[in-house]
Enzyme design. Structure first.
Site, PDB file in Angstrom:
ATOM      1  N   CYS A 233      -2.777   4.732   6.220  1.00  0.00           N
ATOM      2  CA  CYS A 233      -4.204   4.793   6.506  1.00  0.00           C
ATOM      3  C   CYS A 233      -4.431   5.034   7.999  1.00  0.00           C
ATOM      4  O   CYS A 233      -3.501   5.021   8.801  1.00  0.00           O
ATOM      5  CB  CYS A 233      -4.865   3.493   6.096  1.00  0.00           C
ATOM      6  SG  CYS A 233      -4.296   2.105   7.074  1.00  0.00           S
TER       7      CYS A 233
ATOM      8  N   CYS B 234       0.812  -1.224   0.000  1.00  0.00           N
ATOM      9  CA  CYS B 234       0.000   0.000   0.000  1.00  0.00           C
ATOM     10  C   CYS B 234       0.843   1.270   0.000  1.00  0.00           C
ATOM     11  O   CYS B 234       0.310   2.363  -0.101  1.00  0.00           O
ATOM     12  CB  CYS B 234      -0.979  -0.001   1.165  1.00  0.00           C
ATOM     13  SG  CYS B 234      -0.315  -0.595   2.714  1.00  0.00           S
TER      14      CYS B 234
ATOM     15  N   ASP C 168       2.639   2.513   2.454  1.00  0.00           N
ATOM     16  CA  ASP C 168       2.708   3.203   3.740  1.00  0.00           C
ATOM     17  C   ASP C 168       4.141   3.237   4.261  1.00  0.00           C
ATOM     18  O   ASP C 168       4.880   2.282   4.094  1.00  0.00           O
ATOM     19  CB  ASP C 168       1.860   2.468   4.792  1.00  0.00           C
ATOM     20  CG  ASP C 168       0.369   2.602   4.531  1.00  0.00           C
ATOM     21  OD1 ASP C 168       0.018   3.304   3.568  1.00  0.00           O
ATOM     22  OD2 ASP C 168      -0.415   2.013   5.283  1.00  0.00           O
TER      23      ASP C 168
ATOM     24  N   CYS D  97      -1.339  -3.540   9.372  1.00  0.00           N
ATOM     25  CA  CYS D  97      -0.935  -2.244   9.936  1.00  0.00           C
ATOM     26  C   CYS D  97      -0.313  -2.439  11.320  1.00  0.00           C
ATOM     27  O   CYS D  97       0.650  -1.760  11.684  1.00  0.00           O
ATOM     28  CB  CYS D  97      -2.135  -1.315  10.073  1.00  0.00           C
ATOM     29  SG  CYS D  97      -2.900  -0.906   8.500  1.00  0.00           S
TER      30      CYS D  97
END
Lengths: 139, 162
Positions: A64, A37, A39, A107
């Site tokens: 996110c 993603c 991140d 995450c």
């Protein structure tokens, strides 16, 4: 997908956002990324020389809401722990605390990885061997 | 049957878009359910599956990043949700670029992103353009993989700017 209240709270009022002096011997910096993603997460700890206790922790995360909340919570938990205690922080504890849905578990893994990376940076800076960690499944 | 076989085109990291479009129209017509209303149930199910694959393949082929991902997956070089470690130097650069995106003019950030895009594409350009089944080495595909993941970070920054 709905975020839990705790995620939203950490996301809106993230704790401990910022930077510590990464040149300092007492500061360990972990920089990790989630390639799928895009991140990026930076987590830093400042360790008290005499006691081995983490007296400060800061993070900066571009990602996110769940990634931000996971790292914010991680810094909260890190403060006041010894480095050895910090190693025991498990991503699943973050998942439980924040009620992360399965698709957001990665995450919390990222946050755990960042903690370990920060600790290893601190260890190598202070003449200790870097610890090897087992890979966590992300699914 | 993989998407390349379905479309009857050579495996490529950058399939010819014109050919892809043409095959998409041809195959969509060929497998249109209306032509099979009198066919057996099995055949109808088969056609439905084919037409769905035709659509999925088109989606992949029309997206350069998805195409790279698909080829790497076909070669067993990329797993879903794989943990891939990029050089710390690159992550640092991305951290700084994300920070810049908050503070600087949009145009300036876009320029920086596009500079890095060119920088990371340069070393894999030849591989990307000339991929050939059986000729391109696995090591070369692994270079493409690194490029693929680096680009994800840039995409994310660009999405944030939009």
């Amino acid at each position: 997908m709905a975020y839990s209240e705790k995620v939203i709270d950490h996301y809106q009022n993230p704790k401990n956002v910022g930077t510590l002096d990464k040149g300092s011997k007492n500061v360990g910096t972990g920089l990790v990324g989630a390639p799928e993603c895009g991140d990026v997460m930076r987590l830093q700890i400042e360790v008290d020389d005499a006691t081995g206790v983490i007296k400060d922790a800061k993070f900066k995360t571009f990602g996110c809401g769940s990634a931000i909340a996971s790292s914010s919570l991680a810094t909260e938990w890190l403060k006041g722990k010894t480095v050895d205690q910090a190693l025991e922080i498990d991503n699943m504890a973050i998942v439980e605390e924040l009620n992360l849905p399965p698709v957001k578990i990665h995450c919390s893994v990222l946050a755990e990885d960042a903690i370990k990376a920060a600790i290893n940076d601190y260890r190598t800076k202070n003449g200790m061997e870097a610890l090897k960690f087992e890979e966590k499944g992300v699914h | 049957m993989n998407y390349f076989e379905l479309y009857n085109i050579p495996v490529s990291l950058q399939p010819d878009q014109q050919v892809v479009k043409q095959r998409f129209y041809e195959l969509s017509r060929k497998y249109h359910p209306d032509f099979y209303s009198n066919a057996s149930e099995d055949e109808q199910a088969d056609v439905l599956e084919k037409s769905s694959a035709v659509n999925k393949a088109f989606k992949v082929f029309s997206n350069p990043d998805e195409t790279v991902k698909y080829v790497l997956q076909q070669k067993g070089l990329l797993e879903e949700e794989e943990k891939y470690q990029l050089p710390p130097q690159f992550l640092m650069e991305m951290m700084e670029l994300n920070e810049a995106a908050l503070e600087q003019e949009k145009a300036s950030v876009q320029q920086q992103v596009s500079n890095i895009q060119n920088e990371i594409y340069e070393p894999v350009k030849a591989i990307m353009e000339n991929y050939q089944e059986g000729v391109t080495f696995k090591e070369e595909l692994l270079q493409v993989k690194e490029y693929y993941f680096k680009k994800k970070y840039l995409n994310r920054i660009l999405e944030g700017l939009a």
